[in-house]
Design an enzyme around this catalytic site. Structure first.
Site, mmCIF file in Angstrom:
data_model
loop_
_atom_site.group_PDB
_atom_site.id
_atom_site.type_symbol
_atom_site.label_atom_id
_atom_site.label_comp_id
_atom_site.label_asym_id
_atom_site.label_seq_id
_atom_site.Cartn_x
_atom_site.Cartn_y
_atom_site.Cartn_z
ATOM 1 N N MET A 30 3.021 -39.044 55.942
ATOM 2 C CA MET A 30 2.712 -39.829 57.133
ATOM 3 C C MET A 30 1.870 -41.049 56.759
ATOM 4 S SD MET A 30 2.465 -37.302 60.402
ATOM 5 C CE MET A 30 0.810 -36.681 60.136
ATOM 6 N N GLY A 31 1.834 -41.370 55.473
ATOM 7 C CA GLY A 31 1.173 -42.589 55.038
ATOM 8 C C GLY A 31 -0.318 -42.463 54.843
ATOM 9 N N HIS A 34 -3.609 -41.452 49.489
ATOM 10 C CA HIS A 34 -4.764 -41.215 48.638
ATOM 11 C C HIS A 34 -4.264 -40.539 47.371
ATOM 12 C CE1 HIS A 34 -4.388 -37.110 50.079
ATOM 13 N NE2 HIS A 34 -4.601 -37.506 51.329
ATOM 14 N N HIS A 37 -1.608 -37.780 47.649
ATOM 15 C CA HIS A 37 -0.224 -38.237 47.808
ATOM 16 C C HIS A 37 0.348 -38.734 46.474
ATOM 17 C CE1 HIS A 37 -1.702 -38.995 52.060
ATOM 18 N NE2 HIS A 37 -0.615 -38.289 52.282
ATOM 19 N N MET A 185 -8.643 -33.543 49.512
ATOM 20 C CA MET A 185 -8.250 -34.881 49.939
ATOM 21 C C MET A 185 -7.355 -34.812 51.172
ATOM 22 S SD MET A 185 -7.660 -37.177 46.550
ATOM 23 C CE MET A 185 -9.055 -37.602 45.504
ATOM 24 N N SER A 187 -6.002 -37.620 54.629
ATOM 25 C CA SER A 187 -6.124 -38.899 55.332
ATOM 26 C C SER A 187 -7.187 -38.817 56.421
ATOM 27 C CB SER A 187 -4.768 -39.292 55.935
ATOM 28 O OG SER A 187 -3.804 -39.461 54.921
#
Length: 287
Positions: A30-31, A34, A37, A185, A187
């Site tokens: 979903m963007g 970090h 990802h 980590m 988002s």
């Protein structure tokens, strides 16, 4: 690196790779990338010839009181980061491309995997996840897909769905990537104010405390859970969503810790930032 917007463009590109004999590795996201990802993208690149990353904030997995509109977005930064680790394609459709007018089909995975943990407090969430991942698999047509183990329940749901529906995609789990202080980590970590960071560390520290207690011989999960709840609530602003000891394969609660037991945690910080974490609790040499 290509940026593809429409499902038709994406599928056409994938068909070209199949004809050329190239394997496709896929990382759905979903963007707001970090290092967690990027680790998934690197792993996909190790296992496949071409790497596709989807960047789509999926509206149907958010509940009415959840943070869809506030979810962090930075496409230019995401593009630069993906390119830096060798991603070949970013697939970034609009919601109307994924869910056009008249869309009325969903994918449901059985309640034995979805009714507890995050599914208990987020009704409908895993229908949204299963539906969008099925659509993405059909559009991207990957040989393999890499998912983070931080979303442990999601990974179990996707594995079951992929097997049940014969989707033909190999599902690869990747270990949790953590900040230097131990925070998993996410988002959503960007939502945390400086003074809330300590409260967020209650999850990873609770996991460490559980492992220590198990190593010292405490295997009864209700006793462990009571100690961990008191510990987490000692941090200012924390509210426990769940503290669950579950079997790694079935996600069903267990009464005694064994080699397949995973501790799954969800905690809200000051009523607004919901964070999750998980991990095995039996010492590695005993598993």
């Amino acid at each position: 690196m290509k940026i593809l917007r429409s499902p038709q463009e994406m599928t056409a590109w994938s068909k070209e790779q199949v004809v050329a004999g190239r394997a496709i590795g896929f990382v759905p996201t979903m963007g707001f990338f970090h290092e967690g990802h990027l680790a998934l993208m690197r792993r996909a690149g190790e296992l496949a010839d071409q790497v596709v990353v989807s960047l789509f904030v999926n509206p149907i997995q958010f509940g009415p009181k959840e943070d869809l509109t506030a979810y962090p977005r930075d496409f230019e930064q995401d593009q630069a980061l993906a390119e830096s680790v060798g991603v070949d394609v970013i697939f970034a459709p609009e919601p109307e491309d994924m869910y056009p007018a008249g869309f009325s089909s969903t994918v449901t995975v059985g309640e034995e995997l979805t009714r507890q943990l995050c599914g208990a407090s987020r009704p409908g969430h895993f229908v949204g996840v299963a539906t969008v991942v099925t659509k993405l698999f059909n559009i991207v047509r990957p040989d393999l897909a890499v998912f983070g183990e931080k979303d442990f329940q999601q990974l179990a749901v996707i594995r079951r769905m992929t097997e049940d529906l014969n989707l033909g995609v190999e599902i690869i789990g990747h270990p949790i990537i953590r900040e230097q202080d131990g925070l998993a980590m996410s988002s959503r970590n960007t939502y945390l104010r400086a003074e809330e960071r300590e409260a967020a560390l209650s999850l990873s520290r609770a996991l460490a405390r559980a492992r220590k207690m198990v190593a010292e011989g405490e295997l009864h999960t209700e006793r462990l859970r009571a100690v961990l709840e008191e510990f987490i609530l000692s941090f200012a602003g924390t509210v426990v969503d769940y503290i669950s000891f579950v079997d790694q394969f079935t996600l069903q609660p267990v009464a005694e810790v064994d080699k397949d037991t995973v501790l799954a945690l969800a905690v809200k910080i000051n009523g607004k930032v919901r964070l999750i974490d998980n991990g095995f609790v039996m010492p590695l040499h005993e598993r």
